[in-house]
Design an enzyme around this catalytic site. Structure first.
Site, PDB file in Angstrom:
ATOM      1  N   ARG A  70       0.350  -1.361   0.074  1.00 25.96           N
ATOM      2  CA  ARG A  70      -0.043   0.188   0.164  1.00 25.96           C
ATOM      3  C   ARG A  70       0.959   1.454  -0.174  1.00 25.96           C
ATOM      4  O   ARG A  70       0.829   2.072   0.976  1.00 25.96           O
ATOM      5  CB  ARG A  70      -1.049   0.238   1.098  1.00 25.96           C
ATOM      6  CG  ARG A  70      -1.629  -1.126   0.784  1.00 25.96           C
ATOM      7  CD  ARG A  70      -2.618  -1.326   1.844  1.00 25.96           C
ATOM      8  NE  ARG A  70      -3.852  -0.910   1.425  1.00 25.96           N
ATOM      9  CZ  ARG A  70      -5.549  -1.060   2.105  1.00 25.96           C
ATOM     10  NH1 ARG A  70      -5.353  -2.064   3.163  1.00 25.96           N
ATOM     11  NH2 ARG A  70      -6.192  -1.225   2.097  1.00 25.96           N
ATOM     12  N   GLN A  80      -1.317   2.738  -5.411  1.00 28.37           N
ATOM     13  CA  GLN A  80      -2.683   3.136  -5.265  1.00 28.37           C
ATOM     14  C   GLN A  80      -3.913   2.831  -6.306  1.00 28.37           C
ATOM     15  O   GLN A  80      -4.614   2.328  -6.317  1.00 28.37           O
ATOM     16  CB  GLN A  80      -3.201   4.989  -4.725  1.00 28.37           C
ATOM     17  CG  GLN A  80      -2.799   5.083  -3.468  1.00 28.37           C
ATOM     18  CD  GLN A  80      -2.910   6.925  -3.026  1.00 28.37           C
ATOM     19  OE1 GLN A  80      -2.848   7.151  -3.553  1.00 28.37           O
ATOM     20  NE2 GLN A  80      -2.758   6.997  -2.166  1.00 28.37           N
ATOM     21  N   ASP A 116      -4.758  -0.417  -6.202  1.00 26.01           N
ATOM     22  CA  ASP A 116      -5.121  -1.233  -5.148  1.00 26.01           C
ATOM     23  C   ASP A 116      -6.337  -1.676  -4.704  1.00 26.01           C
ATOM     24  O   ASP A 116      -6.965  -1.309  -4.405  1.00 26.01           O
ATOM     25  CB  ASP A 116      -4.447  -0.111  -3.611  1.00 26.01           C
ATOM     26  CG  ASP A 116      -4.589  -0.582  -2.036  1.00 26.01           C
ATOM     27  OD1 ASP A 116      -5.511  -1.551  -1.841  1.00 26.01           O
ATOM     28  OD2 ASP A 116      -4.539   0.436  -1.612  1.00 26.01           O
ATOM     29  N   SER A 143      -8.747  -1.866  -1.656  1.00 26.63           N
ATOM     30  CA  SER A 143      -9.389  -0.597  -0.840  1.00 26.63           C
ATOM     31  C   SER A 143     -10.294  -0.260  -2.061  1.00 26.63           C
ATOM     32  O   SER A 143     -11.663   0.174  -1.527  1.00 26.63           O
ATOM     33  CB  SER A 143      -8.403   0.883  -1.690  1.00 26.63           C
ATOM     34  OG  SER A 143      -7.465   0.808  -0.276  1.00 26.63           O
ATOM     35  N   TYR A 196      -1.445   0.906   9.606  1.00 28.79           N
ATOM     36  CA  TYR A 196      -2.069  -0.920   9.811  1.00 28.79           C
ATOM     37  C   TYR A 196      -2.475  -0.228  11.523  1.00 28.79           C
ATOM     38  O   TYR A 196      -1.504  -0.323  11.590  1.00 28.79           O
ATOM     39  CB  TYR A 196      -1.787  -2.402   9.381  1.00 28.79           C
ATOM     40  CG  TYR A 196      -2.775  -2.864   8.167  1.00 28.79           C
ATOM     41  CD1 TYR A 196      -3.772  -2.714   7.670  1.00 28.79           C
ATOM     42  CD2 TYR A 196      -1.368  -2.894   6.462  1.00 28.79           C
ATOM     43  CE1 TYR A 196      -3.912  -2.773   6.173  1.00 28.79           C
ATOM     44  CE2 TYR A 196      -1.405  -2.799   5.010  1.00 28.79           C
ATOM     45  CZ  TYR A 196      -3.121  -3.189   4.700  1.00 28.79           C
ATOM     46  OH  TYR A 196      -2.959  -3.567   4.355  1.00 28.79           O
TER      47      TYR A 196
HETATM   48  P1  NAD Z   1      -8.211  -2.928   7.637  1.00 33.79           P
HETATM   49  O1  NAD Z   1      -9.336  -3.399   6.817  1.00 33.79           O
HETATM   50  O2  NAD Z   1      -6.927  -4.025   7.673  1.00 33.79           O
HETATM   51  O3  NAD Z   1      -9.311  -2.570   8.956  1.00 33.79           O
HETATM   52  C1  NAD Z   1     -10.005  -1.962   9.544  1.00 33.79           C
HETATM   53  C2  NAD Z   1      -9.857  -0.412  10.481  1.00 33.79           C
HETATM   54  O4  NAD Z   1      -9.764  -0.918  11.290  1.00 33.79           O
HETATM   55  C3  NAD Z   1      -8.960  -0.158  10.352  1.00 33.79           C
HETATM   56  O5  NAD Z   1      -8.682   1.442  10.486  1.00 33.79           O
HETATM   57  C4  NAD Z   1      -7.478  -0.311  11.712  1.00 33.79           C
HETATM   58  O6  NAD Z   1      -6.824   1.152  12.454  1.00 33.79           O
HETATM   59  C5  NAD Z   1      -8.939  -1.084  13.004  1.00 33.79           C
HETATM   60  N1  NAD Z   1      -8.179  -1.197  13.708  1.00 33.79           N
HETATM   61  C6  NAD Z   1      -7.781  -2.816  13.645  1.00 33.79           C
HETATM   62  N2  NAD Z   1      -8.216  -3.106  14.925  1.00 33.79           N
HETATM   63  C7  NAD Z   1      -8.776  -2.251  15.398  1.00 33.79           C
HETATM   64  C8  NAD Z   1      -9.721  -2.509  17.213  1.00 33.79           C
HETATM   65  N3  NAD Z   1      -9.683  -3.287  18.190  1.00 33.79           N
HETATM   66  N4  NAD Z   1     -10.953  -1.415  17.383  1.00 33.79           N
HETATM   67  C9  NAD Z   1     -10.740  -0.260  16.075  1.00 33.79           C
HETATM   68  N5  NAD Z   1     -10.025  -0.299  15.092  1.00 33.79           N
HETATM   69  C10 NAD Z   1      -9.402  -1.112  14.710  1.00 33.79           C
HETATM   70  O7  NAD Z   1      -7.633  -1.481   6.840  1.00 33.79           O
HETATM   71  P2  NAD Z   1      -7.800  -0.821   5.791  1.00 33.79           P
HETATM   72  O8  NAD Z   1      -9.099  -0.128   5.793  1.00 33.79           O
HETATM   73  O9  NAD Z   1      -7.545  -1.948   4.783  1.00 33.79           O
HETATM   74  O10 NAD Z   1      -6.497  -0.009   5.617  1.00 33.79           O
HETATM   75  C11 NAD Z   1      -5.677   1.261   7.021  1.00 33.79           C
HETATM   76  C12 NAD Z   1      -5.371   1.624   6.960  1.00 33.79           C
HETATM   77  O11 NAD Z   1      -4.203   1.261   5.420  1.00 33.79           O
HETATM   78  C13 NAD Z   1      -6.053   3.055   5.207  1.00 33.79           C
HETATM   79  O12 NAD Z   1      -6.803   3.932   7.107  1.00 33.79           O
HETATM   80  C14 NAD Z   1      -4.628   4.026   5.308  1.00 33.79           C
HETATM   81  O13 NAD Z   1      -3.851   4.444   6.356  1.00 33.79           O
HETATM   82  C15 NAD Z   1      -3.410   3.093   4.783  1.00 33.79           C
HETATM   83  N6  NAD Z   1      -4.403   2.371   3.670  1.00 33.79           N
HETATM   84  C16 NAD Z   1      -2.684   2.956   3.069  1.00 33.79           C
HETATM   85  C17 NAD Z   1      -3.250   3.336   1.668  1.00 33.79           C
HETATM   86  C18 NAD Z   1      -2.092   3.938   0.833  1.00 33.79           C
HETATM   87  O14 NAD Z   1      -1.364   4.605   0.749  1.00 33.79           O
HETATM   88  N7  NAD Z   1      -1.617   3.201  -0.672  1.00 33.79           N
HETATM   89  C19 NAD Z   1      -4.489   2.607   0.660  1.00 33.79           C
HETATM   90  C20 NAD Z   1      -5.085   1.541   1.614  1.00 33.79           C
HETATM   91  C21 NAD Z   1      -4.435   1.482   3.138  1.00 33.79           C
END
Ligand code: NAD
Length: 365
Positions: free
Chosen positions: A117, A122, A125, A128, A221
């Site tokens: 990521r 992006q 992805d 996402s 994450y």
């Molecule tokens: P995910 O599906 O792994 O998790 C969903 C959410 O659950 C996350 O925000 C995580 O912090 C939260 N979570 C985990 N344990 C928890 C708990 N015990 N209590 C409450 N919340 C909890 O995450 P995702 O949506 O696939 O992506 C997470 C992050 O990755 C994004 O928000 C972003 O910062 C990053 N990301 C970066 C890129 C990029 O740079 N290209 C792309 C996508 C995502």
């Protein structure tokens, strides 16, 4: 180079890996696209649409590059010739045996889940793009299951206050759920263990719920909580959850079981007719009472844990996924449209799950 697009066979899967618009683009670059008849029907794309875009109808598994949504079954893996490139959601974290079978068959398998990521990736992805779709549908589902309006309504028969929606886990899916519930008129609140998402939660018009537990992990994450942190979080959430009409949960930890955020006690404290939409069903669920893939009513609260929401929004989920795959393909083909695997490229190296040695405990099995 021939690109194969099979019809998905996983139960309930309506998406297709490549949509006609992108077939046209690939054919214009000199590639051949071979679609299995009916491959797009679940997403409302007809064979005629594919033909008009320049695809041929035929046997997709004999192509040089096969694009799928879900992992192929054993009989499909048998149809892949050594050297074939396979790209799709291959669930490398849980399907070690499948990946091993692909490796043995000499297939170069690329799992979209393993695309790093980073900014450059992006547009590729797929986690996402599909999480966005899931978050949107989760908000609609909460609206549909609630025996209330979401927006505030002033009518001749009285004024209805807006429903309140709490989203636990404000990653890609959670933020989209918050934005969608807001557009429908709900009062929205978001929570996550990563404090840096507070501003993103506010930017979609929601209130940030601060429970004093933070758990930033690697690569953006969350990490697993310690037992003590977990207990503290569950207690605070149990106190908070009963204030909301709908709770949408999306919390995940890479490769691990979903954290339990909504306990049975918390559900009991919710008002009759409240709703929990649990998007973490596939990894066990965020609600203690979740039955993955089912809708149940416990303590007068509807708990629903759909397993494949993107499939229910198959047109746009397929369009976005197809775009992700075309971008990834761009990295695997040279200017003349020939296959060229640059294993020094970070994205290619990370996503190519058959190049890595199996983990030690897998070997021991
Ligand atoms: P995910 O599906 O792994 O998790 C969903 C959410 O659950 C996350 O925000 C995580 O912090 C939260 N979570 C985990 N344990 C928890 C708990 N015990 N209590 C409450 N919340 C909890 O995450 P995702 O949506 O696939 O992506 C997470 C992050 O990755 C994004 O928000 C972003 O910062 C990053 N990301 C970066 C890129 C990029 O740079 N290209 C792309 C996508 C995502």
């Amino acid at each position: 180079v021939r690109i194969g697009v099979p019809a998905e066979t996983a139960p309930g899967e309506r998406r297709v890996a490549l949509v006609p618009t992108h077939v046209e683009q690939l054919v214009a670059r000199g590639l051949r696209v071979i679609c299995e008849p009916g491959a797009g029907l679940g997403a409302w794309y007809r064979d005629d649409d594919y033909r008009a875009a320049g695809a041929e109808l035929g046997e997709p598994w004999a192509a040089d590059i096969v694009l799928t949504v879900t992992p192929p079954g054993p009989s499909q893996v048998e149809r892949l010739a050594p050297g074939t490139v396979l790209i799709g959601f291959l669930a490398p974290a849980t399907q070690g045996e499948q990946i091993q079978a692909l490796r043995k068959a000499g297939v170069h398998a690329f799992a979209v889940e393993a695309v790093p990521r980073i900014s450059r990736a992006q547009s590729m992805d797929a986690l996402s793009s599909q999480a966005s779709v899931a978050g949107y549908r989760a908000a609609l589902l909460a609206a549909e299951k609630l025996p209330r309006f979401l927006p505030m309504l002033t009518t001749a028969a009285g004024t209805v206050p807006p429903a309140s929606v709490l989203v636990l886990g404000a990653g890609v899916a959670g933020l989209q759920a918050l934005a969608t519930a807001k557009r429908l008129g709900a009062r929205t609140t978001g929570y996550d263990v990563r404090p840096e998402v507070a501003d993103q939660v506010r930017s979609v018009g929601a209130t940030w719920l601060d429970l004093g537990v933070t758990a930033e992990g690697e690569g953006g994450y969350a990490r697993d909580l310690t037992a003590e942190e977990r207990a503290s979080q569950q207690q605070r959430l149990t106190d908070a959850v009963s204030d909301y009409d709908a709770v949408i949960t999306t919390a995940a930890v890479p490769g691990g079981r979903a954290p339990t955020l909504v306990t049975a006690e918390a559900v009991r404290a919710m008002r009759p007719g409240s709703v929990v939409v649990d998007l973490a069903g596939e990894s066990g669920g965020n609600c203690e009472l979740t039955v993955p893939g089912e809708e149940t009513v416990v303590h007068d609260v509807t708990i629903t844990a759909p397993l494949n929401l993107p499939s229910e929004c198959a047109v746009h989920a397929s369009d976005l996924y197809s775009r992700n795959l075309v971008e990834l393909l761009g990295l695997l083909l040279d200017d003349e449209g020939r296959l060229s695997l640059d294993t020094d490229d970070e994205i290619v190296a990370s996503a190519r799950v058959t190049a890595k040695e199996p983990a030690r405990d897998e070997e021991d099995d």
